[in-house]
Design an enzyme around this catalytic site. Structure first.
Site, PDB file in Angstrom:
ATOM      1  N   ASP A 716       0.898   7.566   3.441  1.00 48.42           N
ATOM      2  CA  ASP A 716      -0.756   7.229   2.742  1.00 48.42           C
ATOM      3  C   ASP A 716      -1.021   7.252   3.770  1.00 48.42           C
ATOM      4  OD1 ASP A 716      -2.760   5.451   1.517  1.00 48.42           O
ATOM      5  OD2 ASP A 716      -1.428   3.359   1.003  1.00 48.42           O
TER       6      ASP A 716
HETATM    7  C1  BGC Z   1      -4.397   4.198   0.255  1.00 45.34           C
HETATM    8  C2  BGC Z   1      -4.210   3.809  -1.334  1.00 45.34           C
HETATM    9  C3  BGC Z   1      -4.719   5.184  -1.866  1.00 45.34           C
HETATM   10  C4  BGC Z   1      -5.444   6.307  -0.598  1.00 45.34           C
HETATM   11  C5  BGC Z   1      -5.688   7.510  -1.253  1.00 45.34           C
HETATM   12  C6  BGC Z   1      -5.133   4.889   0.786  1.00 45.34           C
HETATM   13  O1  BGC Z   1      -5.994   3.546   1.559  1.00 45.34           O
HETATM   14  O2  BGC Z   1      -3.716   2.519   0.649  1.00 45.34           O
HETATM   15  O3  BGC Z   1      -2.731   3.833  -2.246  1.00 45.34           O
HETATM   16  O4  BGC Z   1      -4.166   6.499  -3.059  1.00 45.34           O
HETATM   17  O5  BGC Z   1      -5.978   5.457   0.156  1.00 45.34           O
HETATM   18  O6  BGC Z   1      -7.304   7.184  -1.504  1.00 45.34           O
END
Ligand code: BGC
Length: 773
Positions: A716
């Site tokens: 993530d």
């Molecule tokens: C989230 C993800 C997301 C990523 C990119 C993170 O803060 O937890 O689900 O895909 O950001 O935006």
């Protein structure tokens, strides 16, 4: 004309993918699909005296700011930048041949909403306003029928509180005051709940003054139109709950310790999540207001001729659904099993198959065929009472029950009898807890759990990757691997360690002008013709950034998609989402999100499907099949146990091996085995003491070795773990460059080898080669 491989990564502008070279992103076709999904996911909770649908000519007064402040989805990465979002007032206005609105009241709310926006409040985050007595009086003189609108907003990175300071699950004082006034002045009252996840329903379920309630969820850009269609009877609701509505927040077993510590959360209710808790633990049935699987219709259905039989390794069920009412509609047939009480504590009922009928006209019937694997009824034995770390079917009778909610079931004419305890799958003790204090059992008492510090398993890389750096003339390109001129192994020998590290890192800064999204991508090594794989969020549709002025289609949130109980629609939504990415030269969709609704307070519940891993897994699989059928990679996220947002980079989810297997990774298992997502995103949080992205047992032991996952695992965004440990665990890519890396230092110190890097690099390159154009 066929495009060359990876064309979209090299050229802009975009190539329209709609009919007659029209743009498909945000197209009417996709918006219609979004509306269709919202209509199918709406759940009718209450409908006394057939108050709904509203009779033609009904005069209606609409109360609450939520009639204008319609929340089409949640915030953060699950947000979607779309051209417009309809609101409930506007949607009902379009039905003026059917309902007569008391506009003066709505204009008052409109002014209040606009002035709160002007004060800088953002949609979904407004406060309910005071209802002036003179307006109330005029409204009650105009009509005896009122619609109360309530909305809720959530976003990632924060959870809700239950201490009275954050009116989310419960009503705010201003909402209570408004409802009280409406109840005292109107004879017929309808409620719409515009929320991404479960909130309190007790205030209307027990209130005789309120006849009808619709769970309209967050239905995407045209969700309000679906709501109006249902209110006036232009559509018939067929959604069913995918979460249990309990009487009080404190009735959910996760409530007492959800906010106990910002540093950890103990999953002491173990496998007894949602209906598995309420239907099993003595005395808890009464805490349920609306059970899992429940939802009313404007017509009635009979489910008859229920038959089941064993066929090979499966149980096959058939049931006849007849529309016995007076309007057309759809019904959902749900199949549950009840395993014998044995040595392993078990839920009373577990969902194992479901299907929705086609639209049935009054008097029409449809016989549905459903099936499930006998082995799917097995329990995971993490104590060794029968067989340690194995799925086990205990001897005894397995009952099959069929109906239209967990509370409305009939026994099938077949019981699966097993005379001996049977191990269906022998696995390994992975991710065991080190400090879980206790866990719930079916009789409501807690057991102690064997939890002790353990040596975690590692999975050493055996394949060697020599170094053979070529001169410019003899250098081979990635396309040469695609064309079979050299093998991938040979190709990788050409790479320096720096180049390998480059391929294992995401890139965002410096690439923003290339994309309508802001999440960056990976790959990108011109020297070898390796294209840049740009990503975009999900899950409610393509999240483009407003500066790029590309409007996408905002689909209903995942909870609502799951409430359709219609995997065909969810697959269709996946296809549409993927087309919007592809048209914008994007390759990797950061969706679906399939964590479990463990507590109503989790700020990201709207992005996730359900409290039940079976339906969550089926919905995720359908979505992935749709997405990948259009040549875009899905990314099932967040693996795993990301059920809380507070302190999300550092919070440790502490749970038993069994709860992990049966509840928290089950949906991922179903999705991986049925739909083969090309990518998985590990989660921010720790699980039983280690970051999930650094957890070799989870990523290599379970995901790759047991389930056969052959795609890439990415982190993530900007997590806090060590990339060296991640690569050694099998987590290939660290997203994006803001995350930093300790790899160069570790390579220099010999803590990670070229062979380790090459293993992940090859997976990344295989991933890239999967894409066509
Ligand atoms: C989230 C993800 C997301 C990523 C990119 C993170 O803060 O937890 O689900 O895909 O950001 O935006």
């Amino acid at each position: 004309m066929k495009l060359e491989k990876w064309t979209r990564s090299r050229y802009s502008p975009t190539l329209p993918l709609g009919d007659n070279r029209s743009q498909i992103t945000g197209s009417q076709r996709h918006i219609d699909l979004s509306r269709k999904a919202a209509t199918e996911g709406t759940v009718l909770l209450k409908n006394e005296e057939n108050t709904l649908p509203l009779k033609k000519g009904t005069k209606l007064a609409i109360f609450g700011i939520a009639q204008f402040d319609y929340v089409c989805g949640g915030g953060g990465s699950g947000d979607v930048y779309c051209e417009y979002r309809r609101n409930i007032y506007e949607a009902l206005r379009k039905k003026d041949d059917h309902v007569k609105l008391f506009h003066k009241l709505s204009f008052y709310y409109q002014d209040c909403v606009l002035s709160q926006y002007e004060d800088g409040k953002t949609f979904g985050c407004l406060s309910e306003v005071e209802l002036p007595d003179n307006l109330l009086k005029e409204a009650s003189e105009f009509t005896d029928t009122a619609l109360i609108t309530i909305c809720r907003y959530s976003t990632e990175g924060e959870d809700h509180l239950s201490d009275g300071t954050d009116p989310y699950y419960e009503l705010s004082d201003a909402e209570k005051a408004m409802i009280e006034k409406v109840c005292a002045n109107f004879k017929k009252i309808i409620v719409t709940l515009n929320t991404g996840a479960m909130i309190d329903t007790s205030w209307f379920s027990d209130n005789e003054k309120i006849q009808s309630a619709l769970m309209i969820w967050q239905g995407g850009m045209e969700g309000a139109l679906s709501c109006a269609d249902i209110l006036v009877g232009d559509a018939n609701p067929s959604g069913k709950l995918v979460d249990t509505c309990a009487r009080n927040f404190s009735d959910y077993p996760s409530s007492y310790n959800f906010h106990e510590s910002p540093d950890f959360v103990e999953y002491t209710e173990d496998i007894f999540v949602g209906y598995r808790y309420f239907e099993t633990v003595p005395g808890k049935k009464d805490s349920v207001i609306y059970p899992f699987g429940y939802g009313l219709s404007y017509t009635t259905f009979d489910i008859t001729d229920i038959h089941a039989a064993k066929m090979g390794e499966k149980i096959v069920v058939s049931a006849k659904v007849t529309n016995t009412g007076s309007v057309k509609g759809k019904e959902v047939v749900q199949v549950y099993y009840s395993a014998p009480t044995g040595k392993i504590t078990k839920p009373a009922l577990e969902l194992c198959a479901f299907r929705k009928t086609k639209e049935l006209n009054p008097g029409d019937c449809e016989t549905l065929l459903l099936s499930f694997d006998i082995s799917s009824m097995a329990s995971y034995d993490d104590t060794g009472i029968i067989e340690k770390s194995a799925y086990v079917l205990e001897k005894g009778s397995y009952t099959v029950l069929v109906g239209n909610s967990v509370r409305n079931l009939k026994k099938a004419d077949f019981t699966y009898e097993l005379s001996e305890d049977t191990v269906t799958e022998k696995l390994t003790a992975y991710c065991t807890p080190t400090k879980l204090t206790k866990r719930l059992t079916a009789d409501g008492t807690y057991d102690s759990v064997v939890s002790a510090p353990v040596e975690r398993k590692t999975f050493p890389v055996s394949q060697e990757c020599k170094k053979n750096i070529p001169d410019e003339e003899s250098r081979k390109m990635l396309i040469d691997v695609v064309n079979g001129e050299i093998t991938l192994d040979e190709f990788v020998t050409q790479l320096t360690e720096e180049e390998m590290i480059h391929l294992l890192r995401g890139h965002r800064e410096g690439f923003m002008e290339m994309s309508v999204s802001d999440t960056g991508g990976f790959g990108d090594c011109e020297k070898y013709g390796i294209p840049f794989m740009i990503s975009a969020d999900g899950p409610a549709g393509l999240r483009s950034i407003p500066e790029k002025a590309v409007y996408a289609t905002a689909f209903p949130v995942a909870t609502m998609l799951a409430c359709t109980w219609n995997t065909d629609i969810v697959e269709e939504v996946g296809r549409a989402e993927a087309l919007e990415l592809r048209e914008n030269n994007l390759f990797v969709f950061l969706a679906p999100a399939l964590n479990i609704h463990r507590s109503p307070l989790c700020g990201r519940n709207f992005e996730y499907f359900s409290e039940d891993p079976f339906i969550a897994g089926k919905m995720a699989a359908a979505n992935v099949i749709g997405i990948q059928s259009e040549g875009v990679s899905a990314t099932a996220k967040h693996f795993a146990c990301n059920n809380k947002e507070t302190n999300r980079y550092y919070s440790d989810s502490i749970l038993s091996e069994r709860a992990l297997r049966e509840i928290y990774i089950k949906a991922f298992e179903i999705c991986v085995k049925e739909a083969h997502p090309r990518a998985i995103m590990s989660s921010y949080n720790l699980m039983n003491g280690s970051y999930t992205s650094e957890n070799a047992e989870l990523i290599t032991g379970i995901l790759r070795n047991e389930w056969g996952f052959d795609g890439i695992v990415m982190t993530d965004w900007c997590n806090k773990a060590s990339q060296t440990k991640e690569v050694l665990a099998g987590n290939d890519v660290r997203m994006p460059n803001c995350a930093g890396t300790d790899l160069p230092e570790s390579v220099a110190k010999g803590e990670i080898t070229r062979n380790d890097l090459a293993t992940s690099v090859k997976r990344v390159l295989e991933f890239i080669m999967w894409f066509d154009n």
